[in-house]
Design a protein around this motif. Structure first.
Motif, PDB file in Angstrom:
ATOM      1  N   LEU A 162      16.200  36.455  35.410  1.00 51.86           N
ATOM      2  CA  LEU A 162      15.702  36.698  36.657  1.00 51.86           C
ATOM      3  C   LEU A 162      15.391  34.949  36.857  1.00 51.86           C
ATOM      4  CD1 LEU A 162      13.536  39.581  36.858  1.00 51.86           C
ATOM      5  CD2 LEU A 162      16.075  39.482  37.649  1.00 51.86           C
ATOM      6  N   ILE A 163      15.678  34.284  37.794  1.00 48.89           N
ATOM      7  CA  ILE A 163      15.313  33.069  38.324  1.00 48.89           C
ATOM      8  C   ILE A 163      14.546  32.813  39.578  1.00 48.89           C
ATOM      9  CG2 ILE A 163      16.947  31.855  36.520  1.00 48.89           C
ATOM     10  CD1 ILE A 163      18.464  30.607  38.844  1.00 48.89           C
ATOM     11  N   ASN A 164      13.956  31.742  39.846  1.00 50.66           N
ATOM     12  CA  ASN A 164      13.348  31.539  41.017  1.00 50.66           C
ATOM     13  C   ASN A 164      12.837  30.074  41.283  1.00 50.66           C
ATOM     14  OD1 ASN A 164      12.980  32.049  43.743  1.00 50.66           O
ATOM     15  ND2 ASN A 164      10.784  32.851  43.384  1.00 50.66           N
ATOM     16  N   ASN A 252      15.357  36.058  41.957  1.00 51.14           N
ATOM     17  CA  ASN A 252      14.620  36.803  42.264  1.00 51.14           C
ATOM     18  C   ASN A 252      13.052  36.161  43.004  1.00 51.14           C
ATOM     19  OD1 ASN A 252      12.572  38.841  42.609  1.00 51.14           O
ATOM     20  ND2 ASN A 252      12.439  39.507  40.641  1.00 51.14           N
ATOM     21  N   PRO A 253      13.247  36.370  44.371  1.00 52.32           N
ATOM     22  CA  PRO A 253      12.476  35.659  44.733  1.00 52.32           C
ATOM     23  C   PRO A 253      10.760  36.129  45.153  1.00 52.32           C
ATOM     24  CG  PRO A 253      13.975  36.537  46.613  1.00 52.32           C
ATOM     25  CD  PRO A 253      14.218  37.199  45.284  1.00 52.32           C
ATOM     26  N   ARG A 254      10.890  37.288  44.385  1.00 48.70           N
ATOM     27  CA  ARG A 254       9.432  37.742  44.018  1.00 48.70           C
ATOM     28  C   ARG A 254       8.749  37.009  42.926  1.00 48.70           C
ATOM     29  NH1 ARG A 254       7.544  42.279  46.163  1.00 48.70           N
ATOM     30  NH2 ARG A 254       8.927  43.081  47.817  1.00 48.70           N
ATOM     31  N   LEU A 255       9.509  36.525  41.838  1.00 49.81           N
ATOM     32  CA  LEU A 255       9.124  35.721  40.761  1.00 49.81           C
ATOM     33  C   LEU A 255       8.268  34.535  40.975  1.00 49.81           C
ATOM     34  CD1 LEU A 255       9.727  36.745  37.887  1.00 49.81           C
ATOM     35  CD2 LEU A 255      11.453  34.884  37.818  1.00 49.81           C
ATOM     36  N   VAL A 256       6.843  34.579  40.994  1.00 52.60           N
ATOM     37  CA  VAL A 256       6.086  33.449  41.677  1.00 52.60           C
ATOM     38  C   VAL A 256       5.057  33.107  40.579  1.00 52.60           C
ATOM     39  CG1 VAL A 256       6.498  34.351  44.033  1.00 52.60           C
ATOM     40  CG2 VAL A 256       4.518  35.389  42.739  1.00 52.60           C
ATOM     41  N   ARG A 257       4.499  32.140  40.780  1.00 58.71           N
ATOM     42  CA  ARG A 257       3.207  31.555  40.057  1.00 58.71           C
ATOM     43  C   ARG A 257       2.373  30.898  41.007  1.00 58.71           C
ATOM     44  NH1 ARG A 257       4.179  30.393  34.062  1.00 58.71           N
ATOM     45  NH2 ARG A 257       5.298  32.219  33.483  1.00 58.71           N
ATOM     46  N   GLY A 258       1.479  31.473  41.558  1.00 60.68           N
ATOM     47  CA  GLY A 258       0.780  30.815  42.662  1.00 60.68           C
ATOM     48  C   GLY A 258       0.184  29.421  42.634  1.00 60.68           C
ATOM     49  N   LEU A 259      -0.123  29.065  41.294  1.00 58.57           N
ATOM     50  CA  LEU A 259      -0.830  27.851  41.147  1.00 58.57           C
ATOM     51  C   LEU A 259      -0.203  26.282  41.087  1.00 58.57           C
ATOM     52  CD1 LEU A 259      -2.646  29.227  37.975  1.00 58.57           C
ATOM     53  CD2 LEU A 259      -3.730  29.146  40.416  1.00 58.57           C
ATOM     54  N   ASP A 260      -0.962  25.440  41.756  1.00 65.13           N
ATOM     55  CA  ASP A 260      -0.340  24.348  42.149  1.00 65.13           C
ATOM     56  C   ASP A 260       0.392  23.659  41.172  1.00 65.13           C
ATOM     57  OD1 ASP A 260      -1.250  24.450  44.605  1.00 65.13           O
ATOM     58  OD2 ASP A 260      -2.912  22.961  44.447  1.00 65.13           O
ATOM     59  N   TYR A 261      -0.041  23.652  39.896  1.00 61.16           N
ATOM     60  CA  TYR A 261       0.621  22.715  38.755  1.00 61.16           C
ATOM     61  C   TYR A 261       1.830  23.494  38.234  1.00 61.16           C
ATOM     62  CZ  TYR A 261      -3.260  25.409  36.426  1.00 61.16           C
ATOM     63  OH  TYR A 261      -4.175  26.296  36.078  1.00 61.16           O
ATOM     64  N   TYR A 262       2.259  24.793  38.791  1.00 55.33           N
ATOM     65  CA  TYR A 262       3.522  25.305  38.359  1.00 55.33           C
ATOM     66  C   TYR A 262       4.426  24.856  39.537  1.00 55.33           C
ATOM     67  CZ  TYR A 262       1.404  28.331  34.786  1.00 55.33           C
ATOM     68  OH  TYR A 262       0.837  28.784  33.919  1.00 55.33           O
ATOM     69  N   THR A 263       5.467  24.537  39.063  1.00 57.87           N
ATOM     70  CA  THR A 263       6.548  23.742  40.064  1.00 57.87           C
ATOM     71  C   THR A 263       7.795  24.190  39.657  1.00 57.87           C
ATOM     72  OG1 THR A 263       6.649  22.047  38.503  1.00 57.87           O
ATOM     73  CG2 THR A 263       5.222  21.682  40.125  1.00 57.87           C
ATOM     74  N   LYS A 264       8.854  24.364  40.828  1.00 57.11           N
ATOM     75  CA  LYS A 264      10.105  24.656  40.477  1.00 57.11           C
ATOM     76  C   LYS A 264      10.503  25.755  39.907  1.00 57.11           C
ATOM     77  CE  LYS A 264      10.990  19.441  41.363  1.00 57.11           C
ATOM     78  NZ  LYS A 264      10.955  18.330  40.676  1.00 57.11           N
ATOM     79  N   THR A 265      11.216  25.557  38.769  1.00 58.67           N
ATOM     80  CA  THR A 265      11.767  26.928  38.122  1.00 58.67           C
ATOM     81  C   THR A 265      10.794  27.742  37.591  1.00 58.67           C
ATOM     82  OG1 THR A 265      13.567  25.449  37.377  1.00 58.67           O
ATOM     83  CG2 THR A 265      13.370  27.368  36.283  1.00 58.67           C
ATOM     84  N   ALA A 266      10.929  29.061  37.803  1.00 60.44           N
ATOM     85  CA  ALA A 266      10.235  30.280  37.208  1.00 60.44           C
ATOM     86  C   ALA A 266      11.370  31.335  36.886  1.00 60.44           C
ATOM     87  CB  ALA A 266       9.395  30.992  38.389  1.00 60.44           C
ATOM     88  N   PHE A 267      11.223  31.701  35.616  1.00 58.28           N
ATOM     89  CA  PHE A 267      12.328  32.532  35.019  1.00 58.28           C
ATOM     90  C   PHE A 267      11.591  33.918  34.257  1.00 58.28           C
ATOM     91  CE2 PHE A 267      12.621  31.636  30.698  1.00 58.28           C
ATOM     92  CZ  PHE A 267      12.189  30.267  30.648  1.00 58.28           C
ATOM     93  N   GLU A 268      12.180  34.802  34.183  1.00 55.50           N
ATOM     94  CA  GLU A 268      12.110  36.095  33.359  1.00 55.50           C
ATOM     95  C   GLU A 268      13.144  36.675  32.782  1.00 55.50           C
ATOM     96  OE1 GLU A 268       8.641  38.501  34.951  1.00 55.50           O
ATOM     97  OE2 GLU A 268       9.723  40.131  34.549  1.00 55.50           O
ATOM     98  N   ILE A 269      12.938  36.993  31.556  1.00 52.57           N
ATOM     99  CA  ILE A 269      14.088  37.664  31.071  1.00 52.57           C
ATOM    100  C   ILE A 269      13.611  39.455  30.677  1.00 52.57           C
ATOM    101  CG2 ILE A 269      15.706  37.840  29.012  1.00 52.57           C
ATOM    102  CD1 ILE A 269      15.499  34.813  28.856  1.00 52.57           C
ATOM    103  N   GLN A 270      14.273  40.192  31.340  1.00 52.94           N
ATOM    104  CA  GLN A 270      13.925  41.514  31.214  1.00 52.94           C
ATOM    105  C   GLN A 270      15.137  42.094  30.349  1.00 52.94           C
ATOM    106  OE1 GLN A 270      13.818  42.923  35.354  1.00 52.94           O
ATOM    107  NE2 GLN A 270      11.678  42.267  35.599  1.00 52.94           N
ATOM    108  N   ALA A 279       9.872  43.344  30.426  1.00 53.25           N
ATOM    109  CA  ALA A 279       9.679  41.791  30.565  1.00 53.25           C
ATOM    110  C   ALA A 279       9.554  41.132  28.976  1.00 53.25           C
ATOM    111  CB  ALA A 279       8.558  41.069  31.076  1.00 53.25           C
ATOM    112  N   VAL A 280      10.637  40.636  28.405  1.00 54.48           N
ATOM    113  CA  VAL A 280      10.336  40.173  27.075  1.00 54.48           C
ATOM    114  C   VAL A 280      10.021  38.838  26.915  1.00 54.48           C
ATOM    115  CG1 VAL A 280      11.736  41.876  25.775  1.00 54.48           C
ATOM    116  CG2 VAL A 280      12.893  39.728  26.625  1.00 54.48           C
ATOM    117  N   CYS A 281      10.474  38.009  28.234  1.00 56.18           N
ATOM    118  CA  CYS A 281      10.206  36.323  28.145  1.00 56.18           C
ATOM    119  C   CYS A 281       9.846  36.047  29.591  1.00 56.18           C
ATOM    120  CB  CYS A 281      11.601  35.888  27.779  1.00 56.18           C
ATOM    121  SG  CYS A 281      11.668  33.933  28.031  1.00 56.18           S
ATOM    122  N   GLY A 282       8.983  35.009  29.606  1.00 53.78           N
ATOM    123  CA  GLY A 282       8.368  34.426  30.884  1.00 53.78           C
ATOM    124  C   GLY A 282       8.254  33.018  30.902  1.00 53.78           C
ATOM    125  N   GLY A 283       8.766  32.188  31.846  1.00 52.35           N
ATOM    126  CA  GLY A 283       8.678  30.969  31.636  1.00 52.35           C
ATOM    127  C   GLY A 283       8.680  29.983  32.759  1.00 52.35           C
ATOM    128  N   GLY A 284       8.418  28.982  32.906  1.00 56.82           N
ATOM    129  CA  GLY A 284       8.642  28.037  34.072  1.00 56.82           C
ATOM    130  C   GLY A 284       8.183  26.641  33.767  1.00 56.82           C
TER     131      GLY A 284
END
Ligand code: AMP
Length: 421
Positions: A162-164, A252-270, A279-284
């Motif tokens: 999943l990417i966002n 997946n538009p629900r994949l979020v991280r609300g903090l200012d220093y998280y930018t652009k790509t967010a992803f998860e592998i299920q 969820a086995v992997c989370g990153g961004g």
């Protein structure tokens, strides 16, 4: 208390440590292929680092940290994740002065005061990578590709990526306002966590697991529709790179991280066969984190994979390898008088880099043979009174059943020769 470990901790016992080594070897192999080098940072850091590096409004910082004051009155926390510590080390050790990007991986225990259940522990282990100092979407694709390749090589193919994009400080405030407008009439019906998120961190409402919150967030505006030109072209670039590498993804538009220093790509592998803890992997990407920790503004991206979950998935899919505990030689002393000579033989063989064990509890000959077979051992070196007197050893090849009396001085040589056959 003395015979039970703390809740949420587990022992990795000899019958499963071979599986851990197998997974760790795969990590090292894949990271070598991708040219990521290992970093080992301490298990505890100053609490302040995690307050800054993870964010004071996150569940981890608010509810899950193992924090204590040490004897020097310092405020210390057992690391709940490792990105902040890697960034601290990158700055402290001036890794930015080397060739860029700095590509690092780590393996180690993390600590979170979470509610324990299958696949969720208070001490768990992560394999993570961080690439610091590269801006464009190619490195995002490399990071994602590394995670996918690692899981694929273990035989886990049924993955969902999943990417966002979570935007950047330029476009996120606009989105944030839109989100607050969307939730304005619904706030009082959200869970108490989300009610406080509404002001502090409204994007986090989108990934709340509470059913009512999920229902109320249906139809919420999507960050990907509000991206600035730079973030939008980065996201397009990422999708192009993933497509070029033949890596399937779902936005997946629900994949979020609300903090200012998280930018652009967010992803998860299920990995869906894992059920609730899929969820086995989370990153961004965290382009603002290095500056937040006191460095020059520097882009970065990484992920963390939960090793326990990977092992659970491997077990579920019957993909765990057969662990070989075989030894080359079992030395079998017959009678107390032969013990010291047996120990000498054992020592000589080990010095020649041969895997050897011997009987330490005065088993009968029959019990020793049975024990040697269980390993299994390729050879048994028997030493009884007669052999001792003649300075010889009875060497039995357990595979062929043949045995011969050999000179002690010849033993190492004969075993090495026999092992090569
Ligand atoms: P996070 O750092 O929360 O993004 O988590 C990254 C990965 O670590 C998750 O996808 C899980 O595989 C794993 N993980 C996180 N928390 C736990 C936990 N309490 N127990 C076991 N694995 C975990």
């Amino acid at each position: 208390m003395l015979t039970t470990g703390p809740r949420g901790t587990r022992d990795i016992l000899p019958d499963s440590s071979g599986y851990w080594q197998y997974v760790e070897n795969m990590i090292r192999e894949v990271c070598r292929n991708f040219a990521y080098q290992e970093i080992r940072t301490p298990i505890f850091e100053h609490t302040e680092l995690f307050l800054r590096g993870i964010g004071e409004t996150t569940d981890i910082v608010e509810k899950e940290m193992y924090t204590f004051t040490d004897r020097g009155k310092r405020n210390i926390t057992l690391r709940p994740e490792n990105t902040a510590a890697v960034v601290r080390s990158y700055l402290e050790n001036k890794l930015y002065a080397g060739p860029q990007p700095t590509k690092l991986f780590y393996i180690g225990p993390m600590f979170r005061y979470d509610r324990p259940q299958a696949g969720r522990y208070r001490q768990f282990h992560q394999f993570g990578v961080e690439a610091i100092g590269a801006q464009g979407p190619a490195i995002d694709a490399e990071i994602i590709s590394l995670a996918v390749e690692f899981l694929n090589r273990l035989g886990l193919n049924d993955l969902k990526l999943l990417i966002n994009s979570v935007g950047c400080p330029a476009c996120r405030p606009v989105y944030r306002t839109k989100l607050q407008e969307f939730f304005r009439d619904k706030v009082s019906q959200l869970c108490t966590d989300c009610q406080s998120r509404y002001d502090r961190n409204p994007m986090r409402i989108l990934d709340c697991k509470n059913e009512t919150c999920t229902e109320h967030s249906q139809g919420a505006p999507h960050m990907v529709d509000c991206l600035c030109d730079e973030c939008s072209s980065h996201f397009t670039g990422l999708k192009e790179h993933l497509t070029a590498a033949g890596i399937n993804f779902v936005i997946n538009p629900r994949l979020v991280r609300g903090l200012d220093y998280y930018t652009k790509t967010a992803f998860e592998i299920q990995y869906s066969p894992l059920g609730a803890q899929s969820a086995v992997c989370g990153g961004g990407r965290y382009d603002g984190l290095i500056a937040e920790c006191g460095g020059q503004p520097t882009p970065g991206i990484g992920f963390a994979i939960g090793i326990e979950r990977v092992l659970l998935a491997l077990e579920k899919q019957e993909l765990l390898p057969i662990i070989n505990n075989a030894i080359d030689v079992f030395v079998a002393p017959l009678g107390a008088e032969t013990q010291a000579a047996a120990f000498q033989i054992l020592t000589e063989l080990r010095r020649a880099n041969i895997a050897v064990d011997m009987d330490f509890i005065n088993r009968s000959l029959k019990a020793q043979m049975k024990y040697a077979n269980k390993y299994p051992a390729k050879f048994v070196a028997l030493i009884g009174q007669d052999e001792l007197a003649q300075n010889k050893v009875m060497l039995k090849n357990m595979e062929t059943g043949s045995q011969e009396l050999v000179e002690r001085a010849e033993l190492v040589h004969m075993i090495i020769e026999g092992m090569e056959k």
